[in-house]
Design an enzyme around this catalytic site. Sequence first.
Site, PDB file in Angstrom:
ATOM      1  N   ASP A  46      28.903  59.487  64.085  1.00 22.66           N
ATOM      2  CA  ASP A  46      29.441  59.302  65.444  1.00 22.66           C
ATOM      3  C   ASP A  46      29.087  60.511  66.315  1.00 22.66           C
ATOM      4  OD1 ASP A  46      31.196  61.100  64.297  1.00 22.66           O
ATOM      5  OD2 ASP A  46      33.019  59.920  64.706  1.00 22.66           O
ATOM      6  N   ASP A  85      29.002  55.619  60.234  1.00 26.28           N
ATOM      7  CA  ASP A  85      30.234  56.357  60.491  1.00 26.28           C
ATOM      8  C   ASP A  85      31.204  55.461  61.261  1.00 26.28           C
ATOM      9  OD1 ASP A  85      31.614  58.699  60.223  1.00 26.28           O
ATOM     10  OD2 ASP A  85      30.443  59.830  61.687  1.00 26.28           O
ATOM     11  N   GLU A 117      36.676  59.494  58.217  1.00 23.69           N
ATOM     12  CA  GLU A 117      37.279  60.822  58.186  1.00 23.69           C
ATOM     13  C   GLU A 117      38.734  60.692  57.763  1.00 23.69           C
ATOM     14  OE1 GLU A 117      36.873  62.932  61.907  1.00 23.69           O
ATOM     15  OE2 GLU A 117      34.711  62.574  61.984  1.00 23.69           O
ATOM     16  N   GLU A 184      33.280  69.210  55.401  1.00 28.28           N
ATOM     17  CA  GLU A 184      32.791  69.844  56.630  1.00 28.28           C
ATOM     18  C   GLU A 184      33.544  71.141  56.903  1.00 28.28           C
ATOM     19  OE1 GLU A 184      32.013  67.326  59.960  1.00 28.28           O
ATOM     20  OE2 GLU A 184      31.612  69.026  61.287  1.00 28.28           O
TER      21      GLU A 184
HETATM   22  O1  KIV Z   1      28.922  62.407  62.770  1.00 26.15           O
HETATM   23  C1  KIV Z   1      28.331  63.220  62.048  1.00 26.15           C
HETATM   24  O2  KIV Z   1      27.209  63.634  62.356  1.00 26.15           O
HETATM   25  C2  KIV Z   1      28.997  63.666  60.831  1.00 26.15           C
HETATM   26  C3  KIV Z   1      28.482  64.810  59.994  1.00 26.15           C
HETATM   27  C4  KIV Z   1      29.019  64.799  58.626  1.00 26.15           C
HETATM   28  C5  KIV Z   1      27.093  65.167  59.987  1.00 26.15           C
HETATM   29  O3  KIV Z   1      29.991  63.116  60.505  1.00 26.15           O
END
Ligand code: KIV
Length: 271
Positions: A46, A85, A117, A184
């Site tokens: 994202d 994502d 996430e 992260e």
């Molecule tokens: O959105 C993103 O780029 C991510 C990272 C882990 C690279 O979630």
Amino acid sequence: MKMDKMTTVKIRARKGREKIVALTAYDFFTAKFLDSVGIDMLLVGDSVNMVLYGKPDTLSATMDIMLAHTEAVASAAVRSLVVADMPFLSYQVSWEEAVRNAGRFLKESGAAAVKLEGGCEIAPLVSRLVGMGVPVLGHIGMQPQSYHKYGGYCLQGETKESREYLLKSARSLEEAGVFAIVLEKVEANFTKVITDTVSVPTIGIGSGPFCDGQILVVNDILGMFDGFKPRFARQYDDFRSRIKDAASRFARDVREGRFPEKKESFFEEEG
Ligand code: KIV
């Protein structure tokens, strides 16, 4: 270089054997080039919202944006595993919405897995998704969708509370069935503790060397950004200068009458 199709099962099996190499990708041709050099996993992050649309954060990325970019990347990827994502509010409102939205990435855009996430609090949802056949990549540590909660893009795993939460989260995501976990911006020595604790691979971004793999934003390695570059990103090229240089030379050629030449034009007598 072996060019067999990557799967979530193969990524999972890399733990303790071979490093996982991952990059973000958002468009067809970049994905094609990354795929052709053996990048194991392409994440349609994202972060597209920031690096392609110039937004200040990832929060306003929508399902429509993510589905469109995932479709472009999945169309190009012959070998790489394509992970989509899940954008903010696509999985937090209700399980029903989460299940439908996760399924859409596999059904409509050709992704092989989704990334969410969140830590232990989303483990039951992860278990549900995995149970219905949607592979999930976890993402803990600094979670960009929650940066307002942290008060910025802050390093995680420095305090006792943060370490306890990260470890509990990594364990519960593992138990829920994720095939790997993105860490992260986690303090590097604590990353080693997490990597040594869980049986699934850890894929670091800004989390030091003790991970089973590494991921970076493709625009950061290419130097295709303006302004801030995270300290943890290594820049391998300078596309910003290259684009400016190519565009300036084109502008000069047009203004000075050097473009187009005969070979770039169609005159009637040639047919
Ligand atoms: O959105 C993103 O780029 C991510 C990272 C882990 C690279 O979630």
